[in-house]
Design an enzyme around this catalytic site. Structure first.
Site, PDB file in Angstrom:
ATOM      1  CG  ASN A  16      -2.157  -0.949   0.767  1.00 42.59           C
ATOM      2  OD1 ASN A  16      -3.050  -0.365   0.311  1.00 42.59           O
ATOM      3  ND2 ASN A  16      -2.174  -2.028   1.582  1.00 42.59           N
ATOM      4  CG  HIS A 107      -9.648  -3.537   9.273  1.00 45.45           C
ATOM      5  ND1 HIS A 107      -8.526  -4.115  10.030  1.00 45.45           N
ATOM      6  CD2 HIS A 107     -10.527  -4.528   9.199  1.00 45.45           C
ATOM      7  CE1 HIS A 107      -9.091  -5.109  10.457  1.00 45.45           C
ATOM      8  NE2 HIS A 107     -10.181  -5.707   9.994  1.00 45.45           N
ATOM      9  CG  ASP A 143      -9.321  -2.481  13.147  1.00 40.91           C
ATOM     10  OD1 ASP A 143      -8.771  -1.651  12.748  1.00 40.91           O
ATOM     11  OD2 ASP A 143      -9.170  -3.584  13.371  1.00 40.91           O
TER      12      ASP A 143
END
Ligand code: GRF
Length: 187
Positions: A16, A107, A143
């Site tokens: 990423n 996530h 999260d």
């Protein structure tokens, strides 16, 4: 165009990170990547930073004040935004206060489902029909911050953990840049 000075936190592969480095070169992309923080000196992702001459800070999370060290350097470099891209440490409350609403995370599930680790094995065990990825703001609960963007795909019977991971990451490479554009879009 004046870009938002950004730091990417990693712990592992850094695919990423690599994708965001490429995107950040687009004239209209809102951020520049000015620092990479890794809590893992062996993180593969460090090579992407090195190859692109981006400064790297490797921190030893066993040291009590490691976050203060990060904060000091972030201030020195006038970093104004943070992307967590596979960073495997929890961000402390004190750190969050310094970067309120300025930290986002990616996530590999459709939050609020499957927070935490081992997402793909749990998704398979639970016989989910679809999954995907979520980019969200980071708050004090794991999260759980406000969702910026989600991308979804349908799970095939033949999909195993490895295939789910690859399909999810493929979506992540679109979701993370899109989320960043959304965060800085002027209405
Ligand atoms: C990503 O799949 C992300 O969802 C999770 O950690 C992974 C990092 O992958 N938080 P990479 O290091 O960017 O390749």
């Amino acid at each position: 165009m004046v870009k938002i000075k950004t730091c990417i936190f990693i712990s592992g592969k850094g695919s990423n990170l690599n994708n965001l480095i490429k995107k950040s070169r687009d004239y209209n992309f809102p951020i520049s990547i000015d620092l990479v923080v890794s809590n893992n000196p062996e993180a593969e992702g460090i090579r992407h930073a090195r190859k692109n001459s981006i400064p790297i800070l490797v921190v030893n999370t066993k040291k009590r004040n490691f976050e203060n060290k990060i904060l000091k350097i972030l201030k020195e470099k006038k970093i104004d935004f943070i992307c967590l891209a596979g960073y495997m440490k929890i961000i402390s409350k004190n750190f969050l206060i310094n970067f309120r609403k300025k930290i986002i995370n990616i996530h590999p599930s459709l939050l609020p489902k499957f927070k935490g680790l081992n997402t793909f094995s749990r998704i398979i065990k639970n016989k989910e029909k679809k999954t995907g990825c979520t980019v969200h703001y980071v708050n004090k609960n794991l999260d759980s911050g406000n969702i910026i963007i989600q991308k979804v795909f349908y799970i095939k019977k033949s999909d195993n953990e490895e295939i789910l991971k690859n399909k999810t990451q493929y979506l992540e490479y679109r979701a993370f840049p899109e989320a960043i554009i959304k965060v800085f879009r002027k209405n």
